[in-house]
Design a protein around this motif. Structure first.
Motif, PDB file in Angstrom:
ATOM      1  N   LEU A  38       0.837  -1.209   0.000  1.00  0.00           N
ATOM      2  CA  LEU A  38       0.000   0.000   0.000  1.00  0.00           C
ATOM      3  C   LEU A  38       0.865   1.250   0.000  1.00  0.00           C
ATOM      4  N   ASN A  39       1.945   1.209   0.720  1.00  0.00           N
ATOM      5  CA  ASN A  39       2.866   2.346   0.799  1.00  0.00           C
ATOM      6  C   ASN A  39       3.634   2.535  -0.507  1.00  0.00           C
ATOM      7  N   TRP A  40       4.056   1.436  -1.120  1.00  0.00           N
ATOM      8  CA  TRP A  40       4.868   1.518  -2.335  1.00  0.00           C
ATOM      9  C   TRP A  40       4.038   1.772  -3.581  1.00  0.00           C
ATOM     10  N   ASP A  41       2.996   0.940  -3.785  1.00  0.00           N
ATOM     11  CA  ASP A  41       2.257   0.985  -5.045  1.00  0.00           C
ATOM     12  C   ASP A  41       0.936   0.236  -4.891  1.00  0.00           C
ATOM     13  N   SER A  42      -0.092   0.928  -4.501  1.00  0.00           N
ATOM     14  CA  SER A  42      -1.386   0.281  -4.278  1.00  0.00           C
ATOM     15  C   SER A  42      -2.019  -0.196  -5.580  1.00  0.00           C
ATOM     16  N   GLY A  43      -1.482   0.218  -6.720  1.00  0.00           N
ATOM     17  CA  GLY A  43      -1.993  -0.241  -8.008  1.00  0.00           C
ATOM     18  C   GLY A  43      -1.761  -1.715  -8.253  1.00  0.00           C
ATOM     19  N   LEU A  44      -0.929  -2.351  -7.426  1.00  0.00           N
ATOM     20  CA  LEU A  44      -0.671  -3.783  -7.560  1.00  0.00           C
ATOM     21  C   LEU A  44      -1.423  -4.585  -6.500  1.00  0.00           C
ATOM     22  N   ILE A  45      -2.495  -4.016  -5.995  1.00  0.00           N
ATOM     23  CA  ILE A  45      -3.419  -4.746  -5.128  1.00  0.00           C
ATOM     24  C   ILE A  45      -4.762  -4.748  -5.854  1.00  0.00           C
ATOM     25  N   LEU A  46      -5.186  -5.944  -6.232  1.00  0.00           N
ATOM     26  CA  LEU A  46      -6.432  -6.075  -6.987  1.00  0.00           C
ATOM     27  C   LEU A  46      -7.503  -6.729  -6.123  1.00  0.00           C
ATOM     28  N   VAL A  47      -8.725  -6.302  -6.338  1.00  0.00           N
ATOM     29  CA  VAL A  47      -9.871  -6.781  -5.578  1.00  0.00           C
ATOM     30  C   VAL A  47     -10.912  -7.318  -6.560  1.00  0.00           C
ATOM     31  N   ALA A  48     -11.414  -8.504  -6.266  1.00  0.00           N
ATOM     32  CA  ALA A  48     -12.554  -9.049  -6.995  1.00  0.00           C
ATOM     33  C   ALA A  48     -13.777  -8.760  -6.139  1.00  0.00           C
ATOM     34  N   SER A  49     -14.736  -8.050  -6.707  1.00  0.00           N
ATOM     35  CA  SER A  49     -15.913  -7.685  -5.921  1.00  0.00           C
ATOM     36  C   SER A  49     -17.187  -7.898  -6.720  1.00  0.00           C
ATOM     37  N   VAL A  54     -16.359  -8.059  -1.119  1.00  0.00           N
ATOM     38  CA  VAL A  54     -15.035  -8.473  -1.568  1.00  0.00           C
ATOM     39  C   VAL A  54     -15.015  -9.995  -1.608  1.00  0.00           C
ATOM     40  N   LEU A  55     -14.822 -10.528  -2.818  1.00  0.00           N
ATOM     41  CA  LEU A  55     -14.789 -11.974  -3.015  1.00  0.00           C
ATOM     42  C   LEU A  55     -13.366 -12.521  -2.989  1.00  0.00           C
ATOM     43  N   GLY A  56     -12.416 -11.677  -3.393  1.00  0.00           N
ATOM     44  CA  GLY A  56     -11.033 -12.116  -3.448  1.00  0.00           C
ATOM     45  C   GLY A  56     -10.096 -10.932  -3.554  1.00  0.00           C
ATOM     46  N   VAL A  57      -8.815 -11.215  -3.305  1.00  0.00           N
ATOM     47  CA  VAL A  57      -7.790 -10.180  -3.367  1.00  0.00           C
ATOM     48  C   VAL A  57      -6.497 -10.803  -3.877  1.00  0.00           C
ATOM     49  N   MET A  58      -5.737 -10.026  -4.620  1.00  0.00           N
ATOM     50  CA  MET A  58      -4.396 -10.440  -5.031  1.00  0.00           C
ATOM     51  C   MET A  58      -3.446  -9.296  -4.756  1.00  0.00           C
ATOM     52  N   ILE A  59      -2.350  -9.627  -4.076  1.00  0.00           N
ATOM     53  CA  ILE A  59      -1.303  -8.657  -3.788  1.00  0.00           C
ATOM     54  C   ILE A  59      -0.119  -9.003  -4.680  1.00  0.00           C
ATOM     55  N   GLY A  67       7.976  -9.405 -11.675  1.00  0.00           N
ATOM     56  CA  GLY A  67       6.692  -9.281 -11.014  1.00  0.00           C
ATOM     57  C   GLY A  67       6.474 -10.478 -10.106  1.00  0.00           C
ATOM     58  N   TYR A  68       5.839 -10.252  -8.987  1.00  0.00           N
ATOM     59  CA  TYR A  68       5.573 -11.321  -8.030  1.00  0.00           C
ATOM     60  C   TYR A  68       4.081 -11.372  -7.717  1.00  0.00           C
ATOM     61  N   TYR A  69       3.496 -12.548  -7.881  1.00  0.00           N
ATOM     62  CA  TYR A  69       2.157 -12.823  -7.382  1.00  0.00           C
ATOM     63  C   TYR A  69       2.356 -13.191  -5.920  1.00  0.00           C
ATOM     64  N   TYR A  70       2.371 -12.212  -5.049  1.00  0.00           N
ATOM     65  CA  TYR A  70       2.702 -12.480  -3.655  1.00  0.00           C
ATOM     66  C   TYR A  70       1.630 -13.317  -2.954  1.00  0.00           C
ATOM     67  N   ARG A  71       0.405 -12.878  -3.018  1.00  0.00           N
ATOM     68  CA  ARG A  71      -0.654 -13.583  -2.288  1.00  0.00           C
ATOM     69  C   ARG A  71      -1.966 -13.436  -3.036  1.00  0.00           C
ATOM     70  N   VAL A  72      -2.700 -14.533  -3.134  1.00  0.00           N
ATOM     71  CA  VAL A  72      -4.060 -14.508  -3.655  1.00  0.00           C
ATOM     72  C   VAL A  72      -4.937 -15.214  -2.629  1.00  0.00           C
ATOM     73  N   ALA A  73      -6.090 -14.640  -2.376  1.00  0.00           N
ATOM     74  CA  ALA A  73      -7.033 -15.228  -1.426  1.00  0.00           C
ATOM     75  C   ALA A  73      -8.443 -15.020  -1.962  1.00  0.00           C
ATOM     76  N   VAL A  74      -9.218 -16.088  -1.922  1.00  0.00           N
ATOM     77  CA  VAL A  74     -10.614 -16.039  -2.371  1.00  0.00           C
ATOM     78  C   VAL A  74     -11.479 -16.571  -1.237  1.00  0.00           C
ATOM     79  N   HIS A  75     -12.561 -15.877  -0.968  1.00  0.00           N
ATOM     80  CA  HIS A  75     -13.492 -16.295   0.085  1.00  0.00           C
ATOM     81  C   HIS A  75     -13.942 -17.728  -0.196  1.00  0.00           C
ATOM     82  N   PRO A  76     -13.946 -18.588   0.834  1.00  0.00           N
ATOM     83  CA  PRO A  76     -14.329 -19.995   0.630  1.00  0.00           C
ATOM     84  C   PRO A  76     -15.696 -20.184  -0.027  1.00  0.00           C
ATOM     85  N   ASP A  77     -16.637 -19.297   0.231  1.00  0.00           N
ATOM     86  CA  ASP A  77     -17.969 -19.417  -0.369  1.00  0.00           C
ATOM     87  C   ASP A  77     -17.985 -19.100  -1.856  1.00  0.00           C
ATOM     88  N   HIS A  78     -16.886 -18.551  -2.373  1.00  0.00           N
ATOM     89  CA  HIS A  78     -16.858 -18.124  -3.774  1.00  0.00           C
ATOM     90  C   HIS A  78     -15.737 -18.779  -4.570  1.00  0.00           C
TER      91      HIS A  78
END
Length: 141
Positions: A38-49, A54-59, A67-78
């Motif tokens: 968030l401090n460096w470049d919030s443009g590389l944080i994506l939200v699926a909504s 919010v259904l998912g996020v990728m940092i 480029g690094y796909y650091y973390r992806v998380a998707v809500h278990p229900d989705h």
């Protein structure tokens, strides 16, 4: 469902999602990386909504022209709705827009479990390189 850039109003929902999906150690590391990104470049944080949920996020992050796909998380229900794929494609486009040709996934305990997902999304097992600690280079992603 829409994949879009992070907005400040997403912070609480993303935190709730990460708390639901990640174990305590991974959560702590991810929140540190999330704050740093968030401090460096919030443009590389994506939200699926969808409908303001919010259904998912990728940092993602960029370091030394990779480029690094650091973390992806998707809500278990989705899960199993193509949300991770959409987030990854969105991040890939962000990387290409910034002239990033090589993409990597840091392989920690959480991402290790997701390697089959990354493979399904176009990353080949033959592209994994574990010679740099626990980092897998996924040139084909």
């Amino acid at each position: 469902m829409v994949v879009r850039s992070f907005q400040l109003s997403d912070y609480g929902k993303i935190t709730d999602l990460l708390e639901l999906v990640l174990d305590e150690t991974c959560l702590e590391e991810t929140m540190t990386a999330f704050a740093r990104q968030l401090n460096w470049d919030s443009g590389l944080i994506l939200v699926a909504s969808e409908d303001e949920e919010v259904l998912g996020v990728m940092i993602g992050t960029i370091h030394r022209n990779k480029g690094y796909y650091y973390r992806v998380a998707v809500h278990p229900d989705h899960q199993r709705r193509g949300i991770a794929r959409s987030l990854m494609e969105g991040m890939k486009q962000r990387f290409l827009h910034r002239n990033i040709q090589h993409v990597a996934v840091p392989v920690d305990d959480y991402n290790e479990q997701l390697l089959p997902v990354y493979e399904k999304l176009g990353c080949g097992e033959e592209n994994f390189n574990r010679s740099y600690g626990k980092l897998s280079i996924l040139a084909g992603c």
